[in-house]
Design an enzyme around this catalytic site. Structure first.
Site, PDB file in Angstrom:
ATOM      1  N   GLU A 114       0.818  -0.561  -0.249  1.00 10.76           N
ATOM      2  CA  GLU A 114       0.317  -0.651  -0.501  1.00 10.76           C
ATOM      3  C   GLU A 114       0.878   1.003  -0.103  1.00 10.76           C
ATOM      4  OE1 GLU A 114      -3.117   0.132   2.794  1.00 10.76           O
ATOM      5  OE2 GLU A 114      -2.917   2.359   3.167  1.00 10.76           O
TER       6      GLU A 114
ATOM      7  N   HIS B 175       2.015   4.611  -1.792  1.00 13.78           N
ATOM      8  CA  HIS B 175       1.161   5.925  -2.777  1.00 13.78           C
ATOM      9  C   HIS B 175       2.387   6.808  -3.103  1.00 13.78           C
ATOM     10  CE1 HIS B 175      -2.426   4.159  -0.716  1.00 13.78           C
ATOM     11  NE2 HIS B 175      -1.963   4.448  -0.001  1.00 13.78           N
TER      12      HIS B 175
ATOM     13  N   HIS C 118      -9.746   0.850  -0.093  1.00  7.99           N
ATOM     14  CA  HIS C 118      -8.514   2.265   0.802  1.00  7.99           C
ATOM     15  C   HIS C 118      -9.547   3.306   1.563  1.00  7.99           C
ATOM     16  CE1 HIS C 118      -5.664   5.310   1.440  1.00  7.99           C
ATOM     17  NE2 HIS C 118      -4.844   4.202   1.688  1.00  7.99           N
TER      18      HIS C 118
ATOM     19  N   ASP D 152       2.411   2.243   4.017  1.00  5.31           N
ATOM     20  CA  ASP D 152       1.523   3.023   3.914  1.00  5.31           C
ATOM     21  C   ASP D 152       2.491   4.466   3.530  1.00  5.31           C
ATOM     22  OD1 ASP D 152      -1.185   4.538   3.379  1.00  5.31           O
ATOM     23  OD2 ASP D 152      -1.219   4.306   5.568  1.00  5.31           O
TER      24      ASP D 152
END
Ligand code: MN
Length: 320
Positions: A13, A15, A160, A283
Site C-alpha cells: 500500500e 502511494h 482504501h 503506507d
C-alpha cells in the site's frame, strides 16, 4: 531484503500522486507538509533510496487518496486512463522494484470495469478504490460490473479509505477536527468508513454473486479481525437473513499491515484469519519504511510465517 530473513520484501500500500489527478483535489485533502508532497510526487530516486534503506525490494504503487473516486465529470474515464498509462511507464522503467494497482473511474462503473481489464492486461495487479463514489457505498448494484470483472480477471480490489461524507464529518468529528485533524482521517474516521464499506459488501450479497472475488483491506483489516466474532454473532440473532459474516470475511478478504505495526493486533489477525491472508505494507510516505521493516524483524511469529507476510502471500495472490 531484511537482514534477519533471507526473503524478498514486497510492500502493498505504497502511494504516489499523479500531477494531473492530484491537481483536482490538492488543498481539499489537506496534505501540506512539503516533505510528504515531495515523496508523493517522487517515483524514482528518493523513493528507491528509502526502500533500499529499509530493505524493501518492491512497492506495489497506488495513487493516494482520494484518487479517481472523487472525479464526477465526463472526463473521469479519459483522465483515469492517462493516470494509469503514466503509472505503467513508471513500472516499466523499474520493473523489478515497482508493480501497480490501477485507479478506476468508478463514477462510470462499466468504464471502470473496462479499465480494470485494460490495466490487468498491461500487468497491473488489480485496482485500488478509495472510499465512496459520489457519496455512494460500493455495495450499490451499479458497481457490480466492477466486481464481476475483478472475479473474471482474478485480480483483487484493494479498498482504501478516503475522507467521510461532509454530513458524517460534521456529525461525528466537527468539534475535534481542528485540534486533531487526523481524527477524521487515519486516526479514526478512515477506519469507520472503510470497515463500513467492507461490512456492506457482505450484507449486500456481493460475495454470493461473485464467490471468487478477492478484496484487500489495509491497516490490519480496519478493526474487522478484532470484531469478526461479535459481528458474526450479532448479525445471526433471530430475525435476520441467513448469512455467515465470518465465512464471507475470512473467505474473501486479505489484509495488510499498512500503518499498523502492533504485535497484539497482528496476532489477533493471525488467529482470526490465518497467516495466508496477511500481507506486508507500509503506507509510504504517510508512514516511514524503516519502522515497518524493523517491526517485521521482531514480530513474535516463526520465520516461515514472517516470510509469508513479507512476500510469500503476495507472490501467491498476484501470481508473481
Ligand atoms: Mn494508504
Amino acid at each position: 531484503m531484511l537482514r534477519t530473513l533471507k526473503c524478498p520484501v514486497i510492500a502493498l500500500e505504497e502511494h504516489y500522486w499523479d500531477n494531473e489527478l492530484a491537481a483536482r483535489f490538492v488543498g481539499a485533502e489537506g496534505v501540506r507538509d512539503p516533505e510528504m508532497l515531495k515523496r508523493l510526487y517522487d517515483v524514482g530516486e528518493l523513493r528507491l533510496s528509502e526502500m533500499d534503506e529499509a530493505g524493501i525490494d518492491m512497492q506495489i504503487l497506488s495513487h493516494g487518496a482520494p484518487s479517481a473516486q472523487k472525479l464526477t465529470g465526463t472526463d473521469a474515464v479519459d483522465l483515469t486512463r492517462r493516470v494509469n498509462d503514466r503509472l505503467q511507464a513508471v513500472v516499466a522503467a523499474n520493473p523489478t522494484r515497482f508493480a501497480a494497482f490501477a485507479a478506476l473511474p468508478t463514477s462510470d462503473p462499466k468504464a471502470a470495469a473496462a479499465e480494470l481489464e485494460r490495466t490487468t492486461k498491461l500487468g497491473f495487479k488489480g485496482a485500488m478504490i478509495h472510499g465512496l463514489t459520489n457519496g455512494v457505498f460500493l455495495d450499490d448494484k451499479r458497481f457490480w460490473p466492477i466486481f464481476e470483472r475483478a472475479q473474471a480477471l482474478d485480480v483483487p480490489l484493494y479498498l482504501h479509505p478516503s475522507v467521510p461524507l461532509p454530513a458524517v464529518m460534521d456529525a461525528y468529528y466537527k468539534e475535534y477536527a481542528k485540534d486533531f485533524p487526523m481524527v477524521v482521517r487515519a486516526a479514526w474516521g478512515y477506519t469507520v468508513e472503510t470497515a463500513t464499506q467492507a461490512i456492506r459488501l457482505v450484507l449486500g450479497g456481493v460475495f454470493d454473486a461473485y464467490p471468487r472475488l478477492k478484496v484487500v483491506l489495509g491497516h490490519l483489516g480496519e478493526t474487522l479481525p478484532f470484531l469478526v466474532w461479535r459481528v458474526d454473532h450479532a448479525l445471526a440473532r433471530p430475525g435476520a437473513k441467513t448469512l455467515s459474516f465470518r465465512e464471507a470475511f475470512c473467505g474473501h478478504f486479505y489484509i495488510t499491515t499498512s500503518g499498523n505495526f502492533s504485535n497484539p493486533a497482528l496476532l489477533c489477525c493471525v488467529m482470526e484469519m490465518g497467516i495466508d491472508r496477511i500481507l506486508f505494507a507500509v503506507d509510504w510516505p504517510f508512514v516511514a519504511n524503516k519502522p515497518a521493516a524493523q517491526w517485521m524483524e521482531t514480530v513474535p511469529l516463526c520465520d516461515e510465517d514472517k516470510i509469508k507476510i513479507l512476500s510469500g502471500n503476495a507472490k501467491h495472490l498476484f501470481r508473481m
